[in-house]
Design a protein around this motif. Structure first.
Motif, PDB file in Angstrom:
ATOM      1  N   THR A  40       4.191  85.141  54.029  1.00 56.88           N
ATOM      2  CA  THR A  40       5.292  84.366  54.742  1.00 56.88           C
ATOM      3  C   THR A  40       6.137  83.056  54.053  1.00 56.88           C
ATOM      4  O   THR A  40       7.628  83.289  54.429  1.00 56.88           O
ATOM      5  N   VAL A  41       6.322  82.310  53.737  1.00 58.74           N
ATOM      6  CA  VAL A  41       6.301  81.248  52.900  1.00 58.74           C
ATOM      7  C   VAL A  41       7.038  81.338  51.717  1.00 58.74           C
ATOM      8  O   VAL A  41       8.371  81.137  51.743  1.00 58.74           O
ATOM      9  N   PHE A  42       6.780  82.562  51.012  1.00 57.44           N
ATOM     10  CA  PHE A  42       7.092  82.904  50.053  1.00 57.44           C
ATOM     11  C   PHE A  42       8.481  84.219  49.746  1.00 57.44           C
ATOM     12  O   PHE A  42       9.183  83.510  49.718  1.00 57.44           O
ATOM     13  N   LEU A  43       8.359  84.835  50.752  1.00 56.74           N
ATOM     14  CA  LEU A  43       9.764  85.439  51.583  1.00 56.74           C
ATOM     15  C   LEU A  43      10.790  84.429  52.075  1.00 56.74           C
ATOM     16  O   LEU A  43      12.152  85.093  51.528  1.00 56.74           O
ATOM     17  N   LEU A  44      10.534  83.912  53.058  1.00 58.09           N
ATOM     18  CA  LEU A  44      11.730  82.450  53.604  1.00 58.09           C
ATOM     19  C   LEU A  44      11.576  81.767  52.208  1.00 58.09           C
ATOM     20  O   LEU A  44      13.414  81.683  51.986  1.00 58.09           O
ATOM     21  N   GLY A  45      11.459  81.918  51.378  1.00 55.89           N
ATOM     22  CA  GLY A  45      11.556  81.143  50.161  1.00 55.89           C
ATOM     23  C   GLY A  45      12.640  82.028  48.776  1.00 55.89           C
ATOM     24  O   GLY A  45      13.670  81.808  48.716  1.00 55.89           O
ATOM     25  N   LYS A  46      12.474  83.024  49.141  1.00 57.17           N
ATOM     26  CA  LYS A  46      13.406  83.805  48.267  1.00 57.17           C
ATOM     27  C   LYS A  46      14.878  84.474  49.125  1.00 57.17           C
ATOM     28  O   LYS A  46      16.017  84.774  48.222  1.00 57.17           O
ATOM     29  N   LEU A  93      12.266  94.104  50.923  1.00 57.73           N
ATOM     30  CA  LEU A  93      11.913  94.385  48.878  1.00 57.73           C
ATOM     31  C   LEU A  93      12.098  95.979  48.523  1.00 57.73           C
ATOM     32  O   LEU A  93      11.625  95.949  47.453  1.00 57.73           O
ATOM     33  N   VAL A  94      11.372  96.840  49.399  1.00 60.74           N
ATOM     34  CA  VAL A  94      10.435  97.314  49.256  1.00 60.74           C
ATOM     35  C   VAL A  94      11.583  98.832  49.357  1.00 60.74           C
ATOM     36  O   VAL A  94      11.650  99.559  49.161  1.00 60.74           O
ATOM     37  N   GLY A  95      11.711  98.740  50.739  1.00 59.62           N
ATOM     38  CA  GLY A  95      12.625  99.757  50.838  1.00 59.62           C
ATOM     39  C   GLY A  95      12.104 100.843  51.978  1.00 59.62           C
ATOM     40  O   GLY A  95      10.438 101.030  51.921  1.00 59.62           O
ATOM     41  N   SER A  96      12.517 101.591  52.816  1.00 63.81           N
ATOM     42  CA  SER A  96      11.648 102.848  53.749  1.00 63.81           C
ATOM     43  C   SER A  96      11.101 104.249  53.679  1.00 63.81           C
ATOM     44  O   SER A  96      10.063 104.444  53.609  1.00 63.81           O
ATOM     45  N   LEU A  98       4.040  95.246  49.654  1.00 67.86           N
ATOM     46  CA  LEU A  98       5.272  94.448  50.036  1.00 67.86           C
ATOM     47  C   LEU A  98       4.357  93.625  48.426  1.00 67.86           C
ATOM     48  O   LEU A  98       5.668  92.353  47.528  1.00 67.86           O
ATOM     49  N   ALA A  99       3.348  92.664  48.685  1.00 68.12           N
ATOM     50  CA  ALA A  99       2.205  91.799  47.324  1.00 68.12           C
ATOM     51  C   ALA A  99       2.545  92.576  46.093  1.00 68.12           C
ATOM     52  O   ALA A  99       2.876  92.309  45.703  1.00 68.12           O
ATOM     53  N   PHE A 100       2.863  93.831  46.250  1.00 64.73           N
ATOM     54  CA  PHE A 100       3.166  94.514  44.405  1.00 64.73           C
ATOM     55  C   PHE A 100       3.938  93.453  44.169  1.00 64.73           C
ATOM     56  O   PHE A 100       4.281  93.617  42.979  1.00 64.73           O
ATOM     57  N   ARG A 101       5.459  93.927  44.673  1.00 60.14           N
ATOM     58  CA  ARG A 101       6.401  94.035  44.105  1.00 60.14           C
ATOM     59  C   ARG A 101       6.624  92.505  44.634  1.00 60.14           C
ATOM     60  O   ARG A 101       7.469  92.097  42.935  1.00 60.14           O
ATOM     61  N   GLY A 138       3.664  89.637  43.964  1.00 60.42           N
ATOM     62  CA  GLY A 138       2.680  89.412  43.086  1.00 60.42           C
ATOM     63  C   GLY A 138       2.205  90.454  42.017  1.00 60.42           C
ATOM     64  O   GLY A 138       1.187  89.439  41.324  1.00 60.42           O
ATOM     65  N   GLY A 139       2.716  91.269  41.762  1.00 58.65           N
ATOM     66  CA  GLY A 139       2.262  91.775  40.824  1.00 58.65           C
ATOM     67  C   GLY A 139       1.200  92.266  41.953  1.00 58.65           C
ATOM     68  O   GLY A 139       0.072  92.466  42.308  1.00 58.65           O
ATOM     69  N   ALA A 140       0.027  93.290  40.286  1.00 57.23           N
ATOM     70  CA  ALA A 140      -1.529  93.535  40.731  1.00 57.23           C
ATOM     71  C   ALA A 140      -2.615  92.656  41.212  1.00 57.23           C
ATOM     72  O   ALA A 140      -2.976  92.585  41.827  1.00 57.23           O
ATOM     73  N   VAL A 141      -2.329  91.233  40.327  1.00 56.62           N
ATOM     74  CA  VAL A 141      -3.271  90.480  41.503  1.00 56.62           C
ATOM     75  C   VAL A 141      -3.179  90.207  42.554  1.00 56.62           C
ATOM     76  O   VAL A 141      -4.022  90.093  43.569  1.00 56.62           O
TER      77      VAL A 141
END
Length: 525
Positions: free
Chosen positions: A201-207, A304-307, A324-327, A329-332
């Motif tokens: 959530t914090v990452f998304l808000l920051g973005k 970020l991902v789309g419907s 969303l996590a993959f978009r 932060g990638g695979a990790v």
């Protein structure tokens, strides 16, 4: 997904499972009595149990289903969250303290306190098994969707194998750890889940410059519904029957939470009623924070991902949060999020399995078959055997329901819980005339009417999103039957009582009233 990514995701998941299995084994090795196995010896504090309660409640439906529902239905998807947060007020003000004071291990202890033991305990065990299985099926369906994305499995057979593995691991949790081990897994899982969604959530808000409006604007551009995704009515608008369906859903969510067997059973893991109340307060704060985060995650995944991408992914809308996590932060990050979500499923299903097996062993085996004279060690053995049987049934049901939105499936379990348990709990606590006949009418009438209405509703057949989309035998118009089945259960309980000539045991009624309010004699039977 590349082979390296899949290996990383599986590695993160395997590490988590091994660590938690070790914790479960260490905690379970100290199980010496039936009380230890069923209620962890009432050794947890209010804050500890509150975190575990939130872990029990924040299931795959919450993390995967709610995020996905918000991404697909926008405003209407968030209504699930509102109903579930409000529902804890009922548990705090009406149920938690009185239940902890009156019972010992299971809901059957409370309902049978001043009734004829054998029929009421059998009914309580039956309804616990049905509700737990229904809830578990939803969690297993979520596991199939999650692991389909994690392992890039697109075939039905592959997802069925994944669900079977989930079932085996959850049974191991229950067999090795009992309530004590399961509770520690819930605590660890709840903390990981809250930290995970908070950081996302914090990452998304920051973005988006810490602007919710910017997230909403971008989400509306990437949704097939456009700006309407931000307005009421995307899922429950339009026809009057759709709006009535939402009222029915909200009623089931608000009244069903405090009636779920695995939530009720957790009140016995604390030493007194004060700690039970503190448990609910802590759980409410944890759950409220979590659902605020899912609002950002749901719209963030849409932005970020789309419907379209979400709809086409393995698992459908349940895949919104992992995608969303993959978009971002990638695979990790995908591996971490999937491991946390998978831990959520494992822990919740383990709690449900424990509840179902404990109810059968304590209520049916010990008090119906053995008439209260069962050997405690034999009782625990029966509970463990029942856990294996329940696990097999949950695996089969999860395979059948694979692909359904888990939040929607869980909402039906909430309707079952409210229909079967709410009226009996309220009448038992507050109506002195309530008797055995009324209890049986309320339990079986509420449960039976709810099951019938679900079977013949659009949830099962007649629509594209139904469990059987190619069949149509629905005649009940609402997707969730709570609006009809919950009042019916109260009516059945009332009629069953007044039409019976049975006279309540006044001494037991007085004892229950004193015990439920003061706590004198709590935990003794």
């Amino acid at each position: 997904m590349t082979g390296a990514n899949i290996a990383l995701n599986v590695g993160v998941f395997v590490v988590f499972v091994l660590i938690t299995l070790f914790i479960v084994y260490k905690a379970g090795s100290r199980n010496a009595t039936a009380s230890d196995y069923y209620a962890a010896g009432s050794s947890f504090t209010g804050p500890q149990n509150g975190v575990a309660l939130s872990g029990d409640f924040l299931s795959a439906a919450s993390f995967l289903g709610i995020s996905g529902s918000i991404a697909v239905n926008g405003y209407d998807g968030f209504l699930y969250s509102v109903g579930w947060v409000v529902s804890w007020l009922l548990g705090l003000m009406v149920i938690s303290e009185r239940l902890r004071n009156t019972g010992r291990f299971t809901l059957g202890d409370v309902l049978a306190f001043r009734m004829r033991q054998r029929p009421v305990r059998a009914a309580a065990a039956n309804v616990t098994l049905v509700i737990s299985l229904f809830y578990m099926i939803a969690q297993m369906a979520g596991a199939g969707a999650l692991m389909a994305l994690l392992l890039d499995v697109h075939t039905a057979g592959g997802q069925a194998l994944v669900i079977a593995v989930v079932g085996v691991i959850m049974v191991l949790y229950v067999l090795l750890g009992g309530m004590k081990g399961t509770t520690w897994v819930q605590i660890i899982k709840a903390v990981l889940l809250i930290v995970c969604v908070t950081l996302m959530t914090v990452f998304l808000l920051g973005k988006f410059g810490f602007s919710l409006s910017a997230i909403f604007d971008e989400a509306s551009l990437n949704s097939s519904l456009g700006p309407d995704i931000l307005q009421p009515g995307a899922r429950y608008g339009g026809e009057p029957m759709d709006r009535l369906d939402f009222v029915s859903l909200a009623l089931a969510l608000v009244l069903g939470t405090a009636c779920l067997p695995h939530v009720l059973m957790r009140f016995y893991t604390v030493p007194n009623a004060r700690e039970a109340r503190r448990s609910v307060v802590w759980a409410t704060w944890m759950i409220g924070i979590f659902y605020l985060c899912t609002l950002v995650i749901g719209f963030g995944s849409l932005a970020l991902v789309g419907s379209t991408t979400i709809a086409e992914a393995p698992g459908g809308e349940n895949s919104a949060a992992p995608l969303l996590a993959f978009r971002i932060g990638g695979a990790v990050l995908l591996g971490i999020v999937c491991a946390v979500a998978f831990a959520t499923i494992l822990a919740v299903v383990a709690g449900l399995t424990l509840t179902a097996s404990a109810s059968f062993a304590h209520d049916v085996y010990a008090n119906v078959i053995k008439r209260g004279k069962a050997d405690p060690h034999e009782e625990v053995k029966v509970a463990r055997l029942t856990a294996v049987v329940v696990g097999v049934l949950a695996i089969a049901g999860g395979i059948a329901a694979n692909g359904q939105n888990v939040a929607f499936l869980v909402a039906l379990a909430f309707a079952l819980a409210a229909s079967a348990n709410l009226s009996t709990i309220v009448y038992s606590m507050f109506w002195k005339r309530f008797n055995t006949n009324g209890t049986l009418w309320a339990i079986y009438g509420g449960l039976g009417s709810c099951i019938v209405l679900i079977v013949f509703s659009p949830s099962v057949s007649g629509e594209r999103t139904s469990i059987f989309p190619d069949a149509d035998f629905a005649w009940f118009p609402l997707g969730n039957p709570g609006l009809v089945s919950i009042p019916l259960s109260f009516l059945f309980g009332y009629l069953g009582t007044i039409l019976s000539r049975e006279t309540p045991d006044e001494a037991r009624t007085a004892e229950m009233e004193v015990r439920s309010v003061t706590g004198i004699g709590a935990g003794l039977r």
